[in-house]
Write a protein that holds these residues in place. Structure first.
Motif, mmCIF file in Angstrom:
data_model
loop_
_atom_site.group_PDB
_atom_site.id
_atom_site.type_symbol
_atom_site.label_atom_id
_atom_site.label_comp_id
_atom_site.label_asym_id
_atom_site.label_seq_id
_atom_site.Cartn_x
_atom_site.Cartn_y
_atom_site.Cartn_z
ATOM 1 N N TRP A 10 18.098 16.261 -29.769
ATOM 2 C CA TRP A 10 18.319 16.529 -31.198
ATOM 3 C C TRP A 10 18.637 17.998 -31.434
ATOM 4 C CZ3 TRP A 10 15.198 19.300 -34.820
ATOM 5 C CH2 TRP A 10 15.567 19.117 -36.153
ATOM 6 N N ILE A 14 21.824 19.506 -33.187
ATOM 7 C CA ILE A 14 21.672 20.351 -34.368
ATOM 8 C C ILE A 14 22.451 21.645 -34.213
ATOM 9 C CG2 ILE A 14 20.002 21.848 -35.539
ATOM 10 C CD1 ILE A 14 20.121 19.054 -36.602
ATOM 11 N N THR A 137 17.859 17.051 -39.983
ATOM 12 C CA THR A 137 19.202 17.283 -39.458
ATOM 13 C C THR A 137 20.081 17.959 -40.499
ATOM 14 O OG1 THR A 137 19.029 15.350 -38.023
ATOM 15 C CG2 THR A 137 21.246 16.172 -38.487
#
Length: 447
Positions: A10, A14, A137
């Motif tokens: 993630w 990002i 996010t």
């Protein structure tokens, strides 16, 4: 699910999204410099961003189909390469066609990033965490806008046009390296969604996603509350605050920083609300749209220049629209299976950017018309012309709100047919109060 590796994946996604946002919003702080460099009118400057957003919005559905087929890793890396090439082109452009070509490449690369990052979340995280991680996010990616407001603007004003855009191209190169080395499409051993190949299967998947009312509700959610902040951050906020409101560049940088900070601060609260009250997501969206209209009305109707505190309120309200629009992607996730999630997300993401490009173009057109008619008194970016031009927001907010209400009725009829009835808000609040009161009485009564 939700292993430490998931957070690493993630984080890489990002960073790629942060880079994409910085590339997307970089033109928002160079409007005055671009006007001088390219000897351009307000309509021409707005055309840079309009065409960029047109490319972005036009590619959302094709990108959604492609990410379902090829995975997030390939799409994110490809998007970073395109954005880097676009910024290299813009760094050395000295004419409007050359600059527009660079922004087209930036828009194409940007289009490939967000959907691909969003698709990673339900594959790597436990379902209960998905709404909050989705909000994280969106809010983390907005740090890219802070980068364009502060470091990029500093390099641009201190060292010139070319060094500033070369720095952005270097960020894209770093994103490519990290994605290729570290990012994976799904956890090891996980069953990957089966995607049918071929044009016919693609068309069926797209049509099925569009026919789902929940997908369209997500699109109109994104349309209604995302566009105003995008217009402000990408094109017209900086000229409005500098030339229309007469603020110093340092003060404007502070307000743009507040915009990012407010989005970061409100994102977790909206994510938690969505997770706890999934049946009230659309109500939250409608409240944000009303607040956006009220904030613009207060600023545009204030005699003379608005006080700084009122401009700060406007900035905060516009910032809330960013994480609020992420609710649209939660609608897409809720009403579509995993193998169609990229396609549905692409449909949702079209909404806000179509609204933004229409608004940006209309504002530039109105400003040029008022200048040509003599209303502006020879001042293209004066306060009075901006009052009229920025009123375009109200048309888009009203249209988006009406379409949301219409689509929500269809979604609720579908849910009722499946046995899920959403009670009216006031009745639900009254029931909750009675439940809380009964619980307190039980706690206070002697055993």
């Amino acid at each position: 699910m939700t292993s430490p590796r998931a957070w690493l994946i993630w984080t890489v996604g990002i960073f790629a999204y942060l880079v994409a946002v910085s590339q997307r919003t970089s033109f928002g702080v160079v409007g005055l410099e671009a006007t001088e460099r390219f000897n351009a009118s307000a309509s021409a400057i707005s055309f840079f961003t309009v065409l960029q957003l047109l490319v972005y919005a036009g590619l959302q559905i094709p990108v959604g189909v492609l990410v379902d087929r090829f995975g997030s890793r390939a799409m994110i890396a490809g998007g970073a390469i395109l954005m880097g090439l676009g910024q290299l082109q813009l760094a050395f452009a000295e004419s409007i066609p050359g600059g527009v070509a660079g922004r087209v490449l930036v828009g194409a690369g940007d289009a490939m990033t967000f959907i691909s990052v969003i698709r990673l979340i339900p594959l790597w995280f436990a379902p209960a965490r998905v709404p909050l991680v989705t909000q994280l996010t969106g809010m983390s990616g907005q740090l890219g806008q802070l980068f364009s407001v502060l470091p990029f603007a500093f390099v641009l004003h201190s060292f010139g046009w070319t060094p500033g855009f070369l720095m952005l191209a270097g960020m894209s190169a770093l994103a490519v390296i990290l994605v290729v080395v570290l990012l994976q499409d799904h956890p090891p051993g996980a069953t990957t969604p089966q995607v049918q190949r071929g044009l016919r299967a693609t068309g069926v998947s797209l049509a099925t996603a569009w026919r789902q009312p929940g997908t369209r509700l997500g699109m109109w959610t994104h349309f209604t509350i995302q566009f105003s902040g995008t217009v402000f951050a990408m094109t017209w906020g900086y000229p409005f605050l500098i030339s229309g409101q007469g603020l110093a560049s340092g003060t404007v940088a502070g307000l743009m920083t507040l915009y990012v900070a407010a989005g970061l601060a409100t994102g977790p609260f909206i994510g938690s609300f969505v997770a706890r009250h999934p049946l009230r997501r659309s109500t939250m969206v409608l409240l944000i749209s009303v607040a956006t209209a009220a904030a613009w009305a207060a600023v545009l109707l204030t005699p003379g220049r608005s006080p700084l505190w009122l401009l700060a309120i406007l900035v905060v309200v516009l910032a809330i629209g960013g994480p609020g629009s992420m609710i649209g992607f939660d609608f897409a996730r809720t009403f579509n299976p995993a193998h169609r999630l990229g396609t549905a997300t692409g449909i949702v993401n079209v909404g806000g950017f179509i609204a933004a490009l229409v608004t940006i173009f209309l504002i530039g057109f109105v400003l040029d018309f008022l200048l040509a008619s003599g209303y502006s008194g020879g001042e293209l970016y004066g306060l009075e012309p901006f009052r009229i031009a920025l009123s375009v927001h109200f048309l888009l907010l009203a249209f988006g709100g009406a379409m949301m209400l219409r689509t929500r009725r269809k979604v609720r009829r579908q849910m009722a047919a499946q046995g899920v009835v959403v009670p009216p808000l006031l009745r639900a609040m009254a029931q909750q109060r009675r439940s809380n009161l009964a619980q307190r009485r039980r706690q206070d009564s002697p055993e």
